[in-house]
Design an enzyme around this catalytic site. Structure first.
Site, PDB file in Angstrom:
ATOM      1  N   HIS A  67     -12.550  50.432  11.041  1.00 25.50           N
ATOM      2  CA  HIS A  67     -12.895  49.558  12.166  1.00 25.50           C
ATOM      3  C   HIS A  67     -12.565  50.198  13.518  1.00 25.50           C
ATOM      4  O   HIS A  67     -13.380  50.186  14.446  1.00 25.50           O
ATOM      5  CB  HIS A  67     -12.169  48.213  12.054  1.00 25.50           C
ATOM      6  CG  HIS A  67     -12.434  47.318  13.229  1.00 25.50           C
ATOM      7  ND1 HIS A  67     -13.688  46.807  13.488  1.00 25.50           N
ATOM      8  CD2 HIS A  67     -11.631  46.880  14.241  1.00 25.50           C
ATOM      9  CE1 HIS A  67     -13.643  46.088  14.602  1.00 25.50           C
ATOM     10  NE2 HIS A  67     -12.410  46.109  15.078  1.00 25.50           N
ATOM     11  N   HIS A 114     -11.751  50.036  24.556  1.00 28.10           N
ATOM     12  CA  HIS A 114     -10.436  50.185  23.904  1.00 28.10           C
ATOM     13  C   HIS A 114      -9.871  51.590  24.032  1.00 28.10           C
ATOM     14  O   HIS A 114      -8.665  51.784  23.897  1.00 28.10           O
ATOM     15  CB  HIS A 114     -10.537  49.834  22.419  1.00 28.10           C
ATOM     16  CG  HIS A 114     -10.762  48.381  22.158  1.00 28.10           C
ATOM     17  ND1 HIS A 114      -9.837  47.415  22.469  1.00 28.10           N
ATOM     18  CD2 HIS A 114     -11.809  47.718  21.611  1.00 28.10           C
ATOM     19  CE1 HIS A 114     -10.302  46.223  22.116  1.00 28.10           C
ATOM     20  NE2 HIS A 114     -11.499  46.382  21.609  1.00 28.10           N
ATOM     21  N   HIS A 118     -17.468  47.391  21.551  1.00 23.32           N
ATOM     22  CA  HIS A 118     -18.733  46.675  21.379  1.00 23.32           C
ATOM     23  C   HIS A 118     -19.859  47.420  22.069  1.00 23.32           C
ATOM     24  O   HIS A 118     -20.340  47.009  23.125  1.00 23.32           O
ATOM     25  CB  HIS A 118     -18.596  45.245  21.904  1.00 23.32           C
ATOM     26  CG  HIS A 118     -17.601  44.439  21.130  1.00 23.32           C
ATOM     27  ND1 HIS A 118     -17.384  43.099  21.345  1.00 23.32           N
ATOM     28  CD2 HIS A 118     -16.778  44.788  20.111  1.00 23.32           C
ATOM     29  CE1 HIS A 118     -16.461  42.660  20.501  1.00 23.32           C
ATOM     30  NE2 HIS A 118     -16.074  43.672  19.747  1.00 23.32           N
TER      31      HIS A 118
END
Ligand SMILES: *[C@@H]1O[C@H](CO)[C@@H](O)[C@H](O)[C@H]1NC(C)=O
Length: 332
Positions: free
Chosen positions: A215, A224, A252
């Protein structure tokens, strides 16, 4: 000549197998699944991440385009890079979100294939064992989710890695979020076994192509940023075992970074629903081949000697495509 070779070869083999046996007598093996490739040994699949929002934030549009591309490429399966259910995973095996965000969204005939899922940090905020439960497979036979597992598909071996427990801040600074660490504690033992298992599975692999799926990001220009713990603990294992690509979500966006040092492709497919427009950091232009801050997904078609990779937006437009080739003689 032949007899000398045999002579030299035999003790080496013997020593190697005895060594492996002694060194890891009790090593728990990762679950190993098999996914048949096509008759000609090729396979194709889609990758989507960060998706479960009951159709909102264009999840439905992405799903529709996945259905169309999935049909055109005659896909064999789908990979999810995690954050399967927002905001807080599933509440239990009977959480209607399983239908609202998965079963009733990815309805196209071409998507009625096996889905291989990893968990994201948001999945750990719910009842984490619900997503791992065989009960979900009874509700929808496409659903396959383990924390970490190996998928053998002909010429490709996939190594799915549970990355959330590697990230310190979820343990030390969780803020208002609660994480379900059932099955993960004690953490250090869990992590060292996980990393050892991944390393030894990669070493054993004889597949022409090796892809690792997790992930969290390792290299990204997105929101991030790089995940420090993965850079320090997982990346050296990936480099030592000469993998072709690391495929993740978490940011995203849709992104491709080709690491100039190792040649490993770092592919982010985290555009399954809510996207983060304009959220991008500086990155070496030579390495950053694509950064798209909207929604979409990725496809791969693979034969022994080539992989064709494509990123699509929410309308199914091709954003970026390229081919990775392998010399047959060096492929194995
Ligand atoms: C859906 O996608 C379109 C096209 O990229 C974009 O303009 C729109 O803002 C997106 N909607 C949401 C809710 O993200």
């Amino acid at each position: 000549m032949a007899s000398i070779r045999q002579h030299m070869f035999f003790p080496v083999l013997l020593t190697a197998s005895v060594f492996c046996f002694c060194a890891n007598p009790s090593l728990a093996e990762l679950p190993r699944l098999k996914q048949p490739a096509k008759a000609d040994n090729s396979l194709s699949f889609l990758v989507v991440g960060d998706w479960g929002r009951k159709g909102e934030y264009n999840q439905t549009l992405v799903a529709k385009q996945m259905g169309i591309v999935g049909k055109n490429l005659d896909i064999d399966f789908v990979i999810s890079t995690g954050d399967n259910f927002y905001e807080d995973g599933l509440k239990g095996v009977d959480d209607p979100a399983f239908y609202e965000s998965f079963v009733d969204i990815y309805t196209a005939p071409s998507l009625q294939k096996q889905w291989y899922n990893v968990l994201g940090n948001h999945d750990y905020r719910g009842d984490v064992e619900a997503q791992l439960s065989p009960v979900l497979k009874v509700k929808d036979s496409r659903w396959i989710c383990f924390r970490s597992f190996i998928l053998n598909s002909g010429i490709v071996d996939f190594f799915f890695v549970d990355t959330t427990p590697l990230v310190d801040k979820y343990f030390t600074d969780p803020g208002d979020d609660t994480y379900d660490w059932k099955g993960v504690l004690p953490r250090q033992a869990y992590l060292s076994e996980l990393l050892e298992d991944v390393d030894s599975a990669l070493k054993q692999s004889k597949a022409k192509w090796k892809f690792v799926v997790g992930h969290h990001t390792i290299k990204t220009a997105g929101h991030h940023g790089n995940t420090l713990e993965l850079e320090e603990q997982l990346l050296p294992i990936l480099k030592a075992n000469d993998i072709d690509a690391y495929i993740n979500g978490h940011d995203h966006c849709l992104e491709r970074i080709t690491d100039s040092e190792s040649g490993i492709e770092f592919l982010t497919s985290g555009g399954g629903s809510k996207a983060w427009r304009g959220d991008i950091k500086r990155w070496n232009k030579e390495e950053l081949k694509l950064y798209y801050d909207g929604q979409g997904f990725m496809s791969m078609q693979i034969t022994e000697t080539r992989a064709d990779v494509i990123f699509y937006d929410v309308y199914g437009n091709v954003l970026h495509k390229w081919t990775i080739t392998k010399d047959l003689s060096t492929a194995a």
